[in-house]
Scaffold this active site. Sequence first.
Site, PDB file in Angstrom:
ATOM      1  N   SER A  14       1.060  -1.077  -0.020  1.00  0.00           N
ATOM      2  CA  SER A  14       0.162   0.046   0.019  1.00  0.00           C
ATOM      3  C   SER A  14       1.031   1.162   0.123  1.00  0.00           C
ATOM      4  O   SER A  14       1.868   1.535   0.698  1.00  0.00           O
ATOM      5  CB  SER A  14      -1.143  -0.061   1.248  1.00  0.00           C
ATOM      6  OG  SER A  14      -1.462   1.308   1.277  1.00  0.00           O
ATOM      7  N   LYS A  64     -14.019  -3.035   2.455  1.00  0.00           N
ATOM      8  CA  LYS A  64     -14.866  -1.937   2.437  1.00  0.00           C
ATOM      9  C   LYS A  64     -16.392  -1.952   2.472  1.00  0.00           C
ATOM     10  O   LYS A  64     -16.992  -1.107   2.777  1.00  0.00           O
ATOM     11  CB  LYS A  64     -14.484  -1.577   0.803  1.00  0.00           C
ATOM     12  CG  LYS A  64     -13.165  -0.886   0.629  1.00  0.00           C
ATOM     13  CD  LYS A  64     -13.079  -0.226  -0.684  1.00  0.00           C
ATOM     14  CE  LYS A  64     -11.630   0.228  -1.024  1.00  0.00           C
ATOM     15  NZ  LYS A  64     -11.626   0.677  -2.529  1.00  0.00           N
ATOM     16  N   ASP A 104     -13.239   7.437  -2.665  1.00  0.00           N
ATOM     17  CA  ASP A 104     -12.922   6.810  -3.888  1.00  0.00           C
ATOM     18  C   ASP A 104     -13.721   7.599  -4.860  1.00  0.00           C
ATOM     19  O   ASP A 104     -13.024   7.746  -5.962  1.00  0.00           O
ATOM     20  CB  ASP A 104     -13.482   5.398  -3.838  1.00  0.00           C
ATOM     21  CG  ASP A 104     -12.460   4.582  -3.204  1.00  0.00           C
ATOM     22  OD1 ASP A 104     -11.157   4.838  -3.123  1.00  0.00           O
ATOM     23  OD2 ASP A 104     -12.716   3.370  -2.889  1.00  0.00           O
ATOM     24  N   TYR A 225      -1.901   0.876 -10.944  1.00  0.00           N
ATOM     25  CA  TYR A 225      -1.177   1.918 -11.144  1.00  0.00           C
ATOM     26  C   TYR A 225       0.424   1.242 -11.127  1.00  0.00           C
ATOM     27  O   TYR A 225       1.461   1.765 -11.127  1.00  0.00           O
ATOM     28  CB  TYR A 225      -0.657   3.035 -10.078  1.00  0.00           C
ATOM     29  CG  TYR A 225      -0.955   2.708  -8.827  1.00  0.00           C
ATOM     30  CD1 TYR A 225       0.157   2.222  -7.985  1.00  0.00           C
ATOM     31  CD2 TYR A 225      -2.178   2.656  -8.167  1.00  0.00           C
ATOM     32  CE1 TYR A 225      -0.162   1.747  -6.584  1.00  0.00           C
ATOM     33  CE2 TYR A 225      -2.435   2.090  -6.825  1.00  0.00           C
ATOM     34  CZ  TYR A 225      -1.197   1.839  -6.339  1.00  0.00           C
ATOM     35  OH  TYR A 225      -1.409   1.230  -4.888  1.00  0.00           O
TER      36      TYR A 225
END
Length: 283
Positions: A14, A64, A104, A225
Amino acid sequence: MKRAGVLGHPIEHSLSPVLHRAAYAALGLDWHYDRHDVPEDGLSAFLESCGPEWMGLSLTMPLKQTILSMCDHVEPLAEVVGAVNTVLLQTSGRVRTVVGANTDVHGIVAAVREAGYVAPDGRRARAVVLGAGATAASTLAALGELGITDASVLVRSLARTGSLRRAAHRMGVEPTFGRLDDAPAVLADADLVISTVPGTGGDAVAEGIAARGAEMPGLLLDVVYDPRPTPLQSAWLSLGGTSAPGERMLLHQAAEQVRLMTGHPAPLGAMSDALEAELAARA
């Protein structure tokens, strides 16, 4: 010292600590932020262990949706999306309130706008979402904020779209659903494509559009990414499209978390510089 952190499983890669620590340093705050490997069945115990020094939590997969039932209050956007990626721990005396929020959506909207997305003239914009997880639900909400109501969702398995369909119904939108195998033909007509497929899940789509060779004139946001660019981004750019890097969504959602947790406007420049330096070092 006040504390915050990012929870998930796995969590070792992370980038949230890089972003939050850079923000605290720029703001002059004596805060501590770290990673914590917490599976779904350990979330309740971790939450109970947080003392009054804890101000907030960032949540990633698979937490989440697990957190929803543990919140005293869920902000309306997070409730309609059905996903919380930000927890605010608010203490007054001996009473602590757990508030669930979603940044988000903010991150997606900011990254798309930053990349120069402009709605087409004279017709409704067409969007395609790849994937059906929690980030896909946030994406549908983000499309609404961008004024886009015409959306298609492409997934590996139509049988696993129940949660996303329910989230879409709460938002008052009815996207069409199809299979990822159909992506090469569907994406050519899209003004905006947002891929929420994790890991290497977008590689097959990249191969498909490259093999078809049709022009892809729209804007792509791939939330992945690593690597930079992803195979999907590379294929997209080679076919004439434009791209919003996934790390910009990460940056903007973290900046909103910093604002919510600290009460200070996020130092976006300092956070962006730290993120780019870390990604370059990892590469």
